[in-house]
Motif scaffolding. Sequence first.
Motif, PDB file in Angstrom:
ATOM      1  N   ALA A 140       6.352  -0.196  -1.537  1.00  0.00           N
ATOM      2  CA  ALA A 140       6.937   0.373  -0.277  1.00  0.00           C
ATOM      3  C   ALA A 140       5.924   0.885   0.494  1.00  0.00           C
ATOM      4  O   ALA A 140       6.310   1.080   1.874  1.00  0.00           O
ATOM      5  CB  ALA A 140       7.624   1.711  -0.623  1.00  0.00           C
ATOM      6  N   ASP A 141       4.616   0.932  -0.015  1.00  0.00           N
ATOM      7  CA  ASP A 141       3.529   1.508   0.706  1.00  0.00           C
ATOM      8  C   ASP A 141       2.686   0.270   1.406  1.00  0.00           C
ATOM      9  O   ASP A 141       1.660   0.680   2.138  1.00  0.00           O
ATOM     10  CB  ASP A 141       2.501   2.145  -0.169  1.00  0.00           C
ATOM     11  CG  ASP A 141       3.120   3.490  -0.380  1.00  0.00           C
ATOM     12  OD1 ASP A 141       4.185   4.130   0.216  1.00  0.00           O
ATOM     13  OD2 ASP A 141       2.783   4.045  -1.712  1.00  0.00           O
ATOM     14  N   ARG A 142       3.122  -1.108   1.140  1.00  0.00           N
ATOM     15  CA  ARG A 142       2.340  -2.196   1.739  1.00  0.00           C
ATOM     16  C   ARG A 142       2.659  -2.392   3.118  1.00  0.00           C
ATOM     17  O   ARG A 142       4.030  -2.233   3.894  1.00  0.00           O
ATOM     18  CB  ARG A 142       2.686  -3.535   1.063  1.00  0.00           C
ATOM     19  CG  ARG A 142       2.222  -3.497  -0.284  1.00  0.00           C
ATOM     20  CD  ARG A 142       2.789  -4.683  -1.395  1.00  0.00           C
ATOM     21  NE  ARG A 142       2.532  -4.431  -2.634  1.00  0.00           N
ATOM     22  CZ  ARG A 142       2.961  -5.253  -3.451  1.00  0.00           C
ATOM     23  NH1 ARG A 142       3.996  -5.999  -3.296  1.00  0.00           N
ATOM     24  NH2 ARG A 142       2.696  -4.979  -4.935  1.00  0.00           N
ATOM     25  N   THR A 143       1.425  -2.767   3.998  1.00  0.00           N
ATOM     26  CA  THR A 143       1.917  -2.888   5.303  1.00  0.00           C
ATOM     27  C   THR A 143       2.513  -4.344   5.399  1.00  0.00           C
ATOM     28  O   THR A 143       2.261  -5.086   4.452  1.00  0.00           O
ATOM     29  CB  THR A 143       0.562  -2.723   6.203  1.00  0.00           C
ATOM     30  OG1 THR A 143      -0.405  -4.118   5.654  1.00  0.00           O
ATOM     31  CG2 THR A 143      -0.014  -1.376   6.223  1.00  0.00           C
ATOM     32  N   GLU A 144       3.083  -4.834   6.607  1.00  0.00           N
ATOM     33  CA  GLU A 144       3.248  -5.995   6.772  1.00  0.00           C
ATOM     34  C   GLU A 144       2.372  -7.155   6.716  1.00  0.00           C
ATOM     35  O   GLU A 144       2.722  -8.386   6.186  1.00  0.00           O
ATOM     36  CB  GLU A 144       3.960  -6.196   8.459  1.00  0.00           C
ATOM     37  CG  GLU A 144       4.845  -7.364   8.490  1.00  0.00           C
ATOM     38  CD  GLU A 144       5.332  -7.384   9.815  1.00  0.00           C
ATOM     39  OE1 GLU A 144       5.404  -8.618  10.598  1.00  0.00           O
ATOM     40  OE2 GLU A 144       6.095  -6.530  10.322  1.00  0.00           O
ATOM     41  N   ASP A 145       1.195  -6.712   7.080  1.00  0.00           N
ATOM     42  CA  ASP A 145       0.073  -7.721   7.054  1.00  0.00           C
ATOM     43  C   ASP A 145      -0.427  -7.916   5.637  1.00  0.00           C
ATOM     44  O   ASP A 145      -0.771  -8.974   5.241  1.00  0.00           O
ATOM     45  CB  ASP A 145      -1.055  -7.137   7.819  1.00  0.00           C
ATOM     46  CG  ASP A 145      -1.215  -7.272   9.226  1.00  0.00           C
ATOM     47  OD1 ASP A 145      -0.273  -8.054   9.619  1.00  0.00           O
ATOM     48  OD2 ASP A 145      -1.893  -6.575  10.021  1.00  0.00           O
TER      49      ASP A 145
ATOM     50  N   ARG B 277       0.594 -18.072  -2.900  1.00  0.00           N
ATOM     51  CA  ARG B 277       0.801 -19.452  -2.800  1.00  0.00           C
ATOM     52  C   ARG B 277      -0.411 -20.468  -3.046  1.00  0.00           C
ATOM     53  O   ARG B 277      -0.280 -21.421  -3.714  1.00  0.00           O
ATOM     54  CB  ARG B 277       1.505 -19.782  -1.306  1.00  0.00           C
ATOM     55  CG  ARG B 277       1.984 -20.984  -1.088  1.00  0.00           C
ATOM     56  CD  ARG B 277       2.912 -21.667  -1.815  1.00  0.00           C
ATOM     57  NE  ARG B 277       3.396 -22.991  -1.424  1.00  0.00           N
ATOM     58  CZ  ARG B 277       3.673 -23.868  -2.458  1.00  0.00           C
ATOM     59  NH1 ARG B 277       3.974 -23.518  -3.639  1.00  0.00           N
ATOM     60  NH2 ARG B 277       4.081 -24.974  -2.190  1.00  0.00           N
ATOM     61  N   HIS B 278      -1.666 -19.839  -2.666  1.00  0.00           N
ATOM     62  CA  HIS B 278      -2.747 -20.549  -2.447  1.00  0.00           C
ATOM     63  C   HIS B 278      -3.135 -20.689  -4.236  1.00  0.00           C
ATOM     64  O   HIS B 278      -3.389 -22.043  -4.715  1.00  0.00           O
ATOM     65  CB  HIS B 278      -4.040 -19.895  -1.859  1.00  0.00           C
ATOM     66  CG  HIS B 278      -5.220 -20.379  -2.257  1.00  0.00           C
ATOM     67  ND1 HIS B 278      -6.280 -19.823  -2.765  1.00  0.00           N
ATOM     68  CD2 HIS B 278      -5.734 -21.589  -2.185  1.00  0.00           C
ATOM     69  CE1 HIS B 278      -7.414 -20.483  -2.955  1.00  0.00           C
ATOM     70  NE2 HIS B 278      -7.061 -21.836  -2.639  1.00  0.00           N
ATOM     71  N   ILE B 279      -2.944 -19.744  -4.851  1.00  0.00           N
ATOM     72  CA  ILE B 279      -3.039 -19.625  -6.254  1.00  0.00           C
ATOM     73  C   ILE B 279      -2.089 -20.556  -7.334  1.00  0.00           C
ATOM     74  O   ILE B 279      -2.588 -21.497  -7.878  1.00  0.00           O
ATOM     75  CB  ILE B 279      -3.176 -18.471  -6.936  1.00  0.00           C
ATOM     76  CG1 ILE B 279      -4.266 -17.466  -6.448  1.00  0.00           C
ATOM     77  CG2 ILE B 279      -3.074 -18.582  -8.390  1.00  0.00           C
ATOM     78  CD1 ILE B 279      -3.984 -16.077  -6.622  1.00  0.00           C
ATOM     79  N   GLN B 280      -0.982 -20.505  -6.691  1.00  0.00           N
ATOM     80  CA  GLN B 280       0.170 -21.371  -7.073  1.00  0.00           C
ATOM     81  C   GLN B 280       0.160 -23.009  -7.048  1.00  0.00           C
ATOM     82  O   GLN B 280       0.111 -23.710  -7.751  1.00  0.00           O
ATOM     83  CB  GLN B 280       1.401 -21.045  -6.572  1.00  0.00           C
ATOM     84  CG  GLN B 280       2.094 -19.777  -7.285  1.00  0.00           C
ATOM     85  CD  GLN B 280       3.196 -19.308  -6.460  1.00  0.00           C
ATOM     86  OE1 GLN B 280       3.516 -19.613  -5.358  1.00  0.00           O
ATOM     87  NE2 GLN B 280       4.166 -18.310  -7.136  1.00  0.00           N
ATOM     88  N   LEU B 281      -0.641 -23.272  -5.721  1.00  0.00           N
ATOM     89  CA  LEU B 281      -1.028 -24.607  -5.577  1.00  0.00           C
ATOM     90  C   LEU B 281      -2.087 -25.148  -6.342  1.00  0.00           C
ATOM     91  O   LEU B 281      -2.070 -26.234  -6.745  1.00  0.00           O
ATOM     92  CB  LEU B 281      -1.180 -24.861  -4.041  1.00  0.00           C
ATOM     93  CG  LEU B 281      -0.170 -24.839  -2.936  1.00  0.00           C
ATOM     94  CD1 LEU B 281      -0.529 -24.524  -1.663  1.00  0.00           C
ATOM     95  CD2 LEU B 281       0.948 -25.596  -3.372  1.00  0.00           C
ATOM     96  N   LYS B 282      -3.176 -24.301  -6.473  1.00  0.00           N
ATOM     97  CA  LYS B 282      -4.248 -24.728  -7.304  1.00  0.00           C
ATOM     98  C   LYS B 282      -3.696 -25.114  -8.830  1.00  0.00           C
ATOM     99  O   LYS B 282      -4.212 -25.892  -9.483  1.00  0.00           O
ATOM    100  CB  LYS B 282      -5.362 -23.809  -7.400  1.00  0.00           C
ATOM    101  CG  LYS B 282      -6.123 -23.647  -5.945  1.00  0.00           C
ATOM    102  CD  LYS B 282      -6.676 -25.015  -5.427  1.00  0.00           C
ATOM    103  CE  LYS B 282      -7.234 -24.987  -3.945  1.00  0.00           C
ATOM    104  NZ  LYS B 282      -7.325 -26.206  -3.555  1.00  0.00           N
TER     105      LYS B 282
ATOM    106  N   LEU C 290      -0.281 -11.280   0.777  1.00  0.00           N
ATOM    107  CA  LEU C 290      -0.104 -11.473  -0.426  1.00  0.00           C
ATOM    108  C   LEU C 290       0.704 -12.744  -0.646  1.00  0.00           C
ATOM    109  O   LEU C 290       0.320 -13.477  -1.629  1.00  0.00           O
ATOM    110  CB  LEU C 290       0.743 -10.139  -1.088  1.00  0.00           C
ATOM    111  CG  LEU C 290       1.139 -10.379  -2.669  1.00  0.00           C
ATOM    112  CD1 LEU C 290      -0.316 -10.385  -3.561  1.00  0.00           C
ATOM    113  CD2 LEU C 290       2.398  -9.130  -2.859  1.00  0.00           C
ATOM    114  N   ALA C 291       1.629 -13.072   0.214  1.00  0.00           N
ATOM    115  CA  ALA C 291       2.362 -14.301  -0.120  1.00  0.00           C
ATOM    116  C   ALA C 291       1.383 -15.403   0.066  1.00  0.00           C
ATOM    117  O   ALA C 291       1.616 -16.292  -0.448  1.00  0.00           O
ATOM    118  CB  ALA C 291       3.252 -14.264   0.800  1.00  0.00           C
ATOM    119  N   ARG C 292       0.529 -15.482   1.108  1.00  0.00           N
ATOM    120  CA  ARG C 292      -0.291 -16.542   1.322  1.00  0.00           C
ATOM    121  C   ARG C 292      -1.217 -16.768   0.077  1.00  0.00           C
ATOM    122  O   ARG C 292      -1.520 -17.926  -0.407  1.00  0.00           O
ATOM    123  CB  ARG C 292      -1.278 -16.176   2.557  1.00  0.00           C
ATOM    124  CG  ARG C 292      -0.631 -16.467   4.041  1.00  0.00           C
ATOM    125  CD  ARG C 292      -1.601 -16.476   5.176  1.00  0.00           C
ATOM    126  NE  ARG C 292      -2.363 -15.295   5.086  1.00  0.00           N
ATOM    127  CZ  ARG C 292      -2.271 -14.143   5.713  1.00  0.00           C
ATOM    128  NH1 ARG C 292      -1.254 -14.135   6.048  1.00  0.00           N
ATOM    129  NH2 ARG C 292      -3.229 -13.242   5.777  1.00  0.00           N
TER     130      ARG C 292
END
Length: 77
Positions: free
Chosen positions: A34-39, A49-54, A44-46
């Motif tokens: 709830a305290d995370r900014t949109e950025d 995803r990078h880790i998942q790809l690796k 986090l999502a990017r």
Amino acid sequence: MSEETWSDEELAQQKLATFDSVGIVERIQAITEADRTEDEVDELARNERHIQLKMAITQFVSGLSVDEKAKIDALKL
């Protein structure tokens, strides 16, 4: 699709970049959702995803130490 083959130096560079992402994910996961900014949500999502790809690349995973793999697994991606 075949996987590309990395030299030891290239694998080390891939690991460094991935563990930069691990640090970012750990930092943002520590923030209450709830305290995370949109950025932060986007970052986090990017990085997840990078880790998942690796982690889908056999050579990358086989090049991880037991501790490195455990650190990534602890993220529960």
